[in-house]
Structures are given as C-alpha cells and as structure tokens.
Design an enzyme around this catalytic site. Structure first.
Site, PDB file in Angstrom:
ATOM      1  CG  HIS A  18     -17.230   7.835 -35.438  1.00 23.88           C
ATOM      2  ND1 HIS A  18     -15.931   8.617 -35.233  1.00 23.88           N
ATOM      3  CD2 HIS A  18     -17.763   8.246 -34.332  1.00 23.88           C
ATOM      4  CE1 HIS A  18     -16.117   9.547 -34.385  1.00 23.88           C
ATOM      5  NE2 HIS A  18     -17.216   9.470 -33.730  1.00 23.88           N
ATOM      6  CE  LYS A  42     -16.541  17.291 -29.113  1.00 27.51           C
ATOM      7  NZ  LYS A  42     -16.917  15.763 -29.664  1.00 27.51           N
ATOM      8  NE  ARG A  91     -16.839   6.790 -26.580  1.00 29.46           N
ATOM      9  CZ  ARG A  91     -16.263   7.890 -26.688  1.00 29.46           C
ATOM     10  NH1 ARG A  91     -14.992   8.102 -26.958  1.00 29.46           N
ATOM     11  NH2 ARG A  91     -16.830   9.122 -26.139  1.00 29.46           N
ATOM     12  CB  SER A 129     -12.288  12.390 -32.306  1.00 26.96           C
ATOM     13  OG  SER A 129     -13.077  11.424 -32.804  1.00 26.96           O
TER      14      SER A 129
HETATM   15  N1  COA Z   1     -15.774   4.774 -31.468  1.00 26.06           N
HETATM   16  C1  COA Z   1     -14.977   5.814 -31.375  1.00 26.06           C
HETATM   17  N2  COA Z   1     -15.167   6.943 -30.786  1.00 26.06           N
HETATM   18  C2  COA Z   1     -16.279   7.298 -30.637  1.00 26.06           C
HETATM   19  C3  COA Z   1     -17.603   6.442 -30.737  1.00 26.06           C
HETATM   20  C4  COA Z   1     -17.340   5.146 -31.206  1.00 26.06           C
HETATM   21  N3  COA Z   1     -18.072   4.259 -31.222  1.00 26.06           N
HETATM   22  N4  COA Z   1     -18.642   6.930 -30.248  1.00 26.06           N
HETATM   23  C5  COA Z   1     -18.264   8.337 -29.932  1.00 26.06           C
HETATM   24  N5  COA Z   1     -16.936   8.500 -29.942  1.00 26.06           N
HETATM   25  C6  COA Z   1     -16.368   9.664 -29.637  1.00 26.06           C
HETATM   26  C7  COA Z   1     -15.670  10.301 -30.653  1.00 26.06           C
HETATM   27  O1  COA Z   1     -14.367   9.927 -30.999  1.00 26.06           O
HETATM   28  C8  COA Z   1     -15.648  11.726 -30.112  1.00 26.06           C
HETATM   29  O2  COA Z   1     -14.369  11.910 -29.124  1.00 26.06           O
HETATM   30  P1  COA Z   1     -13.793  13.279 -28.707  1.00 26.06           P
HETATM   31  O3  COA Z   1     -14.960  13.912 -27.454  1.00 26.06           O
HETATM   32  O4  COA Z   1     -12.691  13.114 -28.028  1.00 26.06           O
HETATM   33  O5  COA Z   1     -13.785  14.038 -29.760  1.00 26.06           O
HETATM   34  C9  COA Z   1     -16.838  11.719 -28.949  1.00 26.06           C
HETATM   35  O6  COA Z   1     -17.081  10.696 -28.696  1.00 26.06           O
HETATM   36  C10 COA Z   1     -17.898  12.270 -29.635  1.00 26.06           C
HETATM   37  O7  COA Z   1     -17.874  12.652 -30.698  1.00 26.06           O
HETATM   38  P2  COA Z   1     -18.719  12.402 -32.124  1.00 26.06           P
HETATM   39  O8  COA Z   1     -19.194  10.954 -32.255  1.00 26.06           O
HETATM   40  O9  COA Z   1     -18.155  13.210 -33.262  1.00 26.06           O
HETATM   41  O10 COA Z   1     -20.066  13.350 -31.651  1.00 26.06           O
HETATM   42  P3  COA Z   1     -20.374  14.659 -31.039  1.00 26.06           P
HETATM   43  O11 COA Z   1     -20.571  14.353 -29.774  1.00 26.06           O
HETATM   44  O12 COA Z   1     -19.281  15.798 -31.251  1.00 26.06           O
HETATM   45  O13 COA Z   1     -21.518  15.143 -31.650  1.00 26.06           O
HETATM   46  C11 COA Z   1     -23.674  16.522 -31.968  1.00 26.06           C
HETATM   47  C12 COA Z   1     -22.507  15.919 -30.997  1.00 26.06           C
HETATM   48  C13 COA Z   1     -23.139  16.861 -33.222  1.00 26.06           C
HETATM   49  C14 COA Z   1     -24.313  15.313 -32.312  1.00 26.06           C
HETATM   50  C15 COA Z   1     -24.446  17.475 -31.107  1.00 26.06           C
HETATM   51  O14 COA Z   1     -23.565  18.353 -30.535  1.00 26.06           O
HETATM   52  C16 COA Z   1     -25.709  18.043 -32.114  1.00 26.06           C
HETATM   53  O15 COA Z   1     -26.663  17.382 -32.167  1.00 26.06           O
HETATM   54  N6  COA Z   1     -25.333  19.397 -32.432  1.00 26.06           N
HETATM   55  C17 COA Z   1     -26.264  19.998 -33.246  1.00 26.06           C
HETATM   56  C18 COA Z   1     -26.664  21.133 -32.349  1.00 26.06           C
HETATM   57  C19 COA Z   1     -27.840  20.596 -31.538  1.00 26.06           C
HETATM   58  O16 COA Z   1     -29.042  20.017 -32.105  1.00 26.06           O
HETATM   59  N7  COA Z   1     -27.773  20.746 -30.113  1.00 26.06           N
HETATM   60  C20 COA Z   1     -28.640  20.171 -29.159  1.00 26.06           C
HETATM   61  C21 COA Z   1     -28.299  18.834 -28.713  1.00 26.06           C
HETATM   62  S1  COA Z   1     -29.579  18.490 -27.373  1.00 26.06           S
END
Ligand code: COA
Length: 164
Positions: A18, A42, A91, A129
C-alpha cells in the site's frame, strides 16, 4: 485546477505494498486522500482508530497525502470530497476480476468517476493483509512486509490477541 485522487481500502493493516502505491500516486496527484473504510464486513482485526493511526504514521512526510475514514458508498464519499479519481493497486491477474467489477459498479453509480490502477512492484506483488496477519498470529516475522514505523503497533496488538 488541483489533481486529486482517493486511494480507498480497509488497510487492515496497511502494508509496504500500500505504501508503495501511496508514494507513487502522491508524485502524480497534487492531493491524495487515503480513505479507510469503516465497513465491518471484512471483520477487521485492527480497530478503525488503529488503522487510521498506522496509515497516518505510514504517510508521515508526504505533505500532499491525508488520511480520512469513510462510511457508506465510496462514490458518495468521493463526491463529498470533490474527487473523481479512484486509485487501486493490482497485484496479480487474480485481483483483476474483483477490481474490474468494483470499478464498473462505481462508474455506473457515478459516471464522473475514473479508476486508475497501479501495478504493484515486484517485491510486494505477493503481499496481502490477511497473509501477513496469519503469519503474525502464528508467531512469524512480518518486518519485511509492513512499514517499519508501524511494526511495533502491530506486534503489540498481536501479543494482546495471542495472550487473550
Ligand atoms: N500491496 C499489498 N497488498 C495489497 C495491495 C498492494 N499494492 N493492493 C491490495 N492489497 C491487498 C490488501 O493487503 C488486502 O488483502 P486482504 O484481502 O488479504 O485483506 C486486499 O488486497 C484488499 O484490501 P485493501 O487494499 O485494504 O482494499 P479493500 O479491497 O479491502 O477495499 C473498498 C475495498 C473499501 C475500497 C470497497 O469495499 C469499498 O469501496 N467499500 C465502500 C462501499 C462501497 O462503495 N461499495 C460498493 C463498491 S462497488
């Protein structure tokens, strides 16, 4: 006009991957908002307060980056902040389907929204994560995966959990 973008996520916890994306995006945009979702879906291990603190420590020194929390839909938050660009990291091919679906849904809800994807770098493309939490909870060393400045916070939380 200032070029602004939002980098949303759960950041449970924020990782070196990140951080890499935050640094690279902060060089392209005038203002970057790291937006932490308050969503409980989550089932985050770290509280919102802890996730905010870790993100703020990680972004320290990046003057055009701020960390905010957001509730509800991301497109509504973006609208309130006057931002129309959403940044996400990719990724591997496995990320593509989920990210593509989310990007299309967001765009469908607000046609002004554009999504920009950053390819993760080689060193962090395997990181997640969940995996690093699993390693930490099983007593492994996670220092290679998380920003140095937040390592102690994570270790403290893990020690508390494993001694509960
Ligand atoms: N390096 C390391 N890890 C990465 C990464 C990177 N460059 N990019 C993504 N990841 C990983 C994270 O570690 C995480 O791993 P995990 O699934 O094992 O926990 C995963 O990818 C994604 O986590 P994160 O980057 O924190 O994002 P998220 O997918 O949890 O976020 C939201 C999702 C919050 C953006 C999305 O749910 C959202 O917009 N929610 C609001 C409600 C909404 O609008 N919903 C409609 C969506 S269409």
């Amino acid at each position: 006009m200032k070029k602004k973008a939002i980098y949303p996520g759960t950041f449970d916890p924020i990782t070196k991957g990140h951080k890499d994306i935050i640094i690279r995006a902060s060089r392209i945009f005038d203002e970057l908002i790291v937006a932490i979702s308050t969503r409980k879906g989550k089932n985050p291990l770290f509280s919102l307060k802890e996730r905010m603190r870790m993100a703020r420590l990680t972004c320290r020194g990046l003057d055009n980056v701020k960390v905010c929390e957001f509730k509800g839909l991301l497109v509504h938050f973006a609208q309130r902040m006057g931002v129309s660009t959403i940044i996400r990291g990719l990724r591997a091919i496995s990320d593509f389907e989920y990210e593509f679906q989310m990007a299309l849904m967001n765009h469908q809800m607000n046609q002004e929204i554009e999504n920009i994807f950053f390819m993760s770098n080689l060193e962090t493309s395997f990181l997640s994560s969940s995996l690093l939490k699993e390693i930490a909870l099983s007593g492994g060393d996670i220092s290679a995966f998380v920003p140095q400045e937040i390592l102690a916070i994570i270790e403290k939380r893990i020690t508390l959990i494993t001694h509960e």
